[in-house]
Structures are given as C-alpha cells and as structure tokens.
Design a protein around this motif. Structure first.
Motif, PDB file in Angstrom:
ATOM      1  N   LEU A   1      -5.231  -0.910  -7.733  1.00 40.50           N
ATOM      2  CA  LEU A   1      -6.232   0.150  -7.789  1.00 40.50           C
ATOM      3  C   LEU A   1      -5.800   1.359  -6.978  1.00 40.50           C
ATOM      4  O   LEU A   1      -4.937   1.245  -6.099  1.00 40.50           O
ATOM      5  N   ASN A   2      -6.410   2.486  -7.312  1.00 39.42           N
ATOM      6  CA  ASN A   2      -6.135   3.732  -6.591  1.00 39.42           C
ATOM      7  C   ASN A   2      -7.439   4.221  -5.969  1.00 39.42           C
ATOM      8  O   ASN A   2      -8.497   4.193  -6.602  1.00 39.42           O
TER       9      ASN A   2
ATOM     10  N   ILE B   1       0.847  -1.184   0.000  1.00 43.67           N
ATOM     11  CA  ILE B   1       0.000   0.000   0.000  1.00 43.67           C
ATOM     12  C   ILE B   1       0.886   1.238   0.000  1.00 43.67           C
ATOM     13  O   ILE B   1       1.740   1.403   0.872  1.00 43.67           O
ATOM     14  N   HIS B   2       0.674   2.107  -0.971  1.00 44.23           N
ATOM     15  CA  HIS B   2       1.410   3.363  -1.081  1.00 44.23           C
ATOM     16  C   HIS B   2       0.473   4.478  -0.630  1.00 44.23           C
ATOM     17  O   HIS B   2      -0.484   4.831  -1.330  1.00 44.23           O
ATOM     18  N   LEU B   3       0.741   5.060   0.528  1.00 44.48           N
ATOM     19  CA  LEU B   3      -0.102   6.109   1.097  1.00 44.48           C
ATOM     20  C   LEU B   3       0.351   7.481   0.622  1.00 44.48           C
ATOM     21  O   LEU B   3       1.542   7.785   0.618  1.00 44.48           O
ATOM     22  N   GLY B   4      -0.619   8.320   0.249  1.00 49.39           N
ATOM     23  CA  GLY B   4      -0.326   9.669  -0.198  1.00 49.39           C
ATOM     24  C   GLY B   4      -0.341  10.663   0.944  1.00 49.39           C
ATOM     25  O   GLY B   4      -0.604  10.310   2.102  1.00 49.39           O
ATOM     26  N   PRO B   5      -0.075  11.940   0.659  1.00 48.46           N
ATOM     27  CA  PRO B   5      -0.021  12.967   1.704  1.00 48.46           C
ATOM     28  C   PRO B   5      -1.369  13.167   2.380  1.00 48.46           C
ATOM     29  O   PRO B   5      -2.422  13.090   1.748  1.00 48.46           O
TER      30      PRO B   5
ATOM     31  N   TYR C   1      -2.539   3.939  -3.224  1.00 40.62           N
ATOM     32  CA  TYR C   1      -2.486   2.995  -4.339  1.00 40.62           C
ATOM     33  C   TYR C   1      -2.253   1.614  -3.742  1.00 40.62           C
ATOM     34  O   TYR C   1      -1.331   1.413  -2.945  1.00 40.62           O
ATOM     35  N   PHE C   2      -3.098   0.658  -4.122  1.00 43.43           N
ATOM     36  CA  PHE C   2      -3.040  -0.690  -3.549  1.00 43.43           C
ATOM     37  C   PHE C   2      -2.587  -1.707  -4.602  1.00 43.43           C
ATOM     38  O   PHE C   2      -3.097  -1.721  -5.727  1.00 43.43           O
ATOM     39  N   ILE C   3      -1.623  -2.540  -4.224  1.00 40.09           N
ATOM     40  CA  ILE C   3      -1.275  -3.728  -5.009  1.00 40.09           C
ATOM     41  C   ILE C   3      -1.650  -4.912  -4.124  1.00 40.09           C
ATOM     42  O   ILE C   3      -0.914  -5.286  -3.201  1.00 40.09           O
ATOM     43  N   ILE C   4      -2.817  -5.472  -4.375  1.00 39.72           N
ATOM     44  CA  ILE C   4      -3.378  -6.504  -3.497  1.00 39.72           C
ATOM     45  C   ILE C   4      -2.902  -7.892  -3.917  1.00 39.72           C
ATOM     46  O   ILE C   4      -3.044  -8.290  -5.079  1.00 39.72           O
TER      47      ILE C   4
ATOM     48  N   HIS D   1       1.672   7.712  -7.940  1.00 38.63           N
ATOM     49  CA  HIS D   1       2.300   6.483  -7.466  1.00 38.63           C
ATOM     50  C   HIS D   1       3.586   6.188  -8.232  1.00 38.63           C
ATOM     51  O   HIS D   1       4.501   5.554  -7.702  1.00 38.63           O
ATOM     52  N   ARG D   2       3.667   6.683  -9.467  1.00 40.92           N
ATOM     53  CA  ARG D   2       4.835   6.455 -10.325  1.00 40.92           C
ATOM     54  C   ARG D   2       5.699   7.717 -10.431  1.00 40.92           C
ATOM     55  O   ARG D   2       6.375   7.942 -11.434  1.00 40.92           O
TER      56      ARG D   2
END
Length: 377
Positions: free
Chosen positions: A237-238, A182-186, A210-213, A296-297
């Motif tokens: 998914l985002n 899980i990539h957490l944003g600000p 952004y989730f990579i499940i 995310h990128r």
C-alpha cells in the motif's frame, strides 16, 4: 534569435549607462526594453542598484574584470582616450561585472532529481547520524540498530522512538526486523519505537511511503498518521500523510487493510483509495493505481492533474521553490508520465511543449508563466 539580439543590445546599453556614455537614443531604447517585461525591469534594477555597484567596486578581481572589459569595450565600438580618469576606470570595472551578472540571470541552472539520502535520529544519546547515500540503498534496520546498541545500550520502552528522516530531494528504503520493506519519499519521516520486533509491529509516518508488509495474520502491522491509523496484515500500500496537505491518502495495491480514524473504522478494498480529511471522515473511490504508486517504481505519473498539485510533488522531489504567475497556470490540468530520475529541466521542456506555459528557472526557484500572458507582452 530575436531574443538573443535584444539581450545583446540591452547589455551594451546597460554598460554604457553605467559608464556614462549612453546617448539619448540608446537611453530611450533601453527604457523601452525595460518596459517590455517585469523580468527585464528586475534585471536592469538589479544591475543598476547601489548595492550591486558597491559590491562590484569592492571586488577582489578588479584587474581581471578591467582587462576583460577592454576587450568587450572594443567589441561594442567605444573609443576611449589614453588619459582615462579614475572614476571611468571604476565605471568600466562595474560595467563588466554588471555584464557578468546580467548574463548570469539568463543562465539556466540544471536541477537534478532527488537521491537516496536520509538521517537517523537516535534516542540515547540524542545523536543524529547521516545514512549512507547510494541509488537503491536499503537500510537493514535491525542490523544497524544492533551495531549502535553495542556502543550505547537502550532500555526497551514503547515511549521511546528512533526516527529516519528523509529531506526534500531525497528518498530512502528501510528493511525492518519483521522483513517488511518501507520506501520513504521526499520530506518524510518514519518513527520506530525502540521495542519494535517481529511480533510488535507499529510505526509512525509523516510524509509519503510505500509499504510492502510481511504477512503475519497473528501480528498486525500498525501505521499511525495524524489523521488515520492503518492496520495491515500482509499488504502492499501507499500512504500520503504530509502535514501541510488537507487530507491523508491511503491506496491499497494488494492484501487487506483496516482504516481507523477518530470517527469511524472501515476496511479498504484492493484497488481503492481512501481520503481522510480534517474532520477524519473516510471517503473511498477507485484508485488510479499507476498514478498512486508510480514514484515507488521510478516514474512520475499525473493523470489530468492541476499544475498546483503536480508542482507540489515535484517541488519535494527536486527540492525547489515554485511560484505561479496566474491562477490560470495554477489550475491548468496536465497528463504526464516521465522518468523521475530525469533532470527537472528536461521535464520542464516537455511541459512547455503543451504550448500552454513557459517555465523560468533561477537557482532552485521555478516560476510557471502563462503562454498567453507572454504573447501579450
């Protein structure tokens, strides 16, 4: 160059006004300069204010300022008598400090991009720990919890949650026990029940992530937000679910997800975005995938978006306050694609090249001004 000359002259007039040596012609020119723009007036009002002058008089660095003033006074052509009165000594000190303040308002502060940072909020005991900073930092959640549990064992209960909170101007990546990333944003937070496991996969999200499940058809991954719950198996998914936004936005890049709001349940097709508004209705459309997942990128992409939407996102990432001079600026549509790790200043330069607006930066405050309004001054 003309702008610099006006500033130089205005500085001299302000210094002379404080010292009591300004003549009628200079006073008239100073007042004309002050009337030219709200920014000039604000700077003059501040420099000439009682609060500022009192602060200048009580500074601990009078000797330094007085010495520096002598040089500056000589440069502007003022000739003083040897018997300089006490009040004039105070005035020249104030004048130099005013000059320093005046120019500081025109110095542009460099606004740096967000970094990898977060805090971890435990349950027993109720303690907050700063998480290690570093570019691309990934927290191995299960390993981190194991280290904490050795010191403070916690009874597994679905009612207890640990939280990873990312501040404004931050981001953070978390690897869960089931191998989901899980990539957490600000300005986001991820709440994880203490009984989370590879077979019991449920989290709560506020903000953007952004989730990579990790794929597991027998044990769905549930993401709970205020307006909608997302049921995923193996997906990318985002989700944007900020409390202050009027809708939650879910974009599916790969795999399968099911959306469940208070009013309906629907499957979200790959390449589509779902908007869930206050009434919990689900509206779907084809996604601009590049725009939705660019952050995310390591990019910032906006496709024909109004400046109000763009600056709301940039404000979170750069941790700045934003103001608009007019509704025209607020609704101005822009298309852009930039490196999100560039300074805000460089991004502002690119925006100004549209010849539609100018951006003023003062500390952590950003003001967007219509180019048309500037030309009318």
């Amino acid at each position: 160059m003309a702008s610099d000359i006006h500033i130089e002259k205005a500085k001299k007039w302000l210094l002379k006004k404080i010292a009591g040596t300004i003549d009628d012609r200079e006073e008239k020119l100073l007042q004309e300069w002050i009337r030219r723009s709200p920014r000039n007036k604000a700077l003059a009002d501040r420099v000439l204010s009682e609060e500022f002058l009192t602060s200048a008089i009580t500074t601990d660095s009078k000797a330094f300022y007085k010495t520096s003033w002598q040089k500056l006074y000589h440069q502007i052509g003022y000739r003083q008598s040897h018997a300089l009165s006490r009040w004039m000594a105070a005035a020249v000190v104030i004048g130099f400090v005013a000059s320093v303040y005046f120019f500081s308002q025109n110095w542009e502060v460099t606004i740096v991009p967000g970094t990898s940072k977060a805090t971890f909020h435990d349950v027993f005991p109720a303690v907050t720990y700063p998480l290690t900073e570093g570019e691309g930092k990934v927290l191995n959640y299960s390993r981190y919890i194991s280290q904490l549990s050795e010191k403070n064992p916690v009874q597994l209960s679905p009612d207890l949650h640990r939280t990873i909170a990312v501040p404004q101007g931050g981001e953070y990546r978390v690897l869960l026990e089931d191998s989901s990333l899980i990539h957490l944003g600000p300005g986001s937070s991820l709440s994880i029940p203490v009984d989370f496991s590879a077979i019991n996969r449920t989290v709560n999200l506020s903000g953007e992530a952004y989730f990579i499940i990790h794929k597991d058809s027998l044990h769905p991954f549930i993401i709970r937000t205020e307006k909608v719950n997302v049921r995923a198996l193996g997906t990318k998914l985002n989700i944007e679910a900020y409390d202050e936004e009027k809708y939650t936005k879910v974009t599916l890049e790969e795999g399968k997800v099911e959306l469940q709001s208070a009013t309906e349940t629907r499957a979200l097709p790959v390449g589509c975005t779902a908007l869930i508004e206050e009434d919990k209705a689900i509206e779907m459309s084809k996604a601009n995938m590049l725009e939705c997942v660019a952050w995310h990128r390591n990019r910032l992409v906006f496709d024909n978006q109004p400046m109000e939407n763009i600056m709301r996102k940039l404000a979170r990432w750069y941790d700045v306050e934003v103001a608009f001079s007019t509704d025209r600026v607020r609704n101005l549509h822009i298309t852009m694609d930039v490196d999100k790790y560039e300074t805000f200043n460089k991004l502002a330069d690119a925006l100004e090249k549209t010849d539609e607006l100018q951006i003023r930066i003062k500390r952590n405050k950003v003001v967007l001004i219509s180019e048309r309004n500037l030309n009318q001054e």
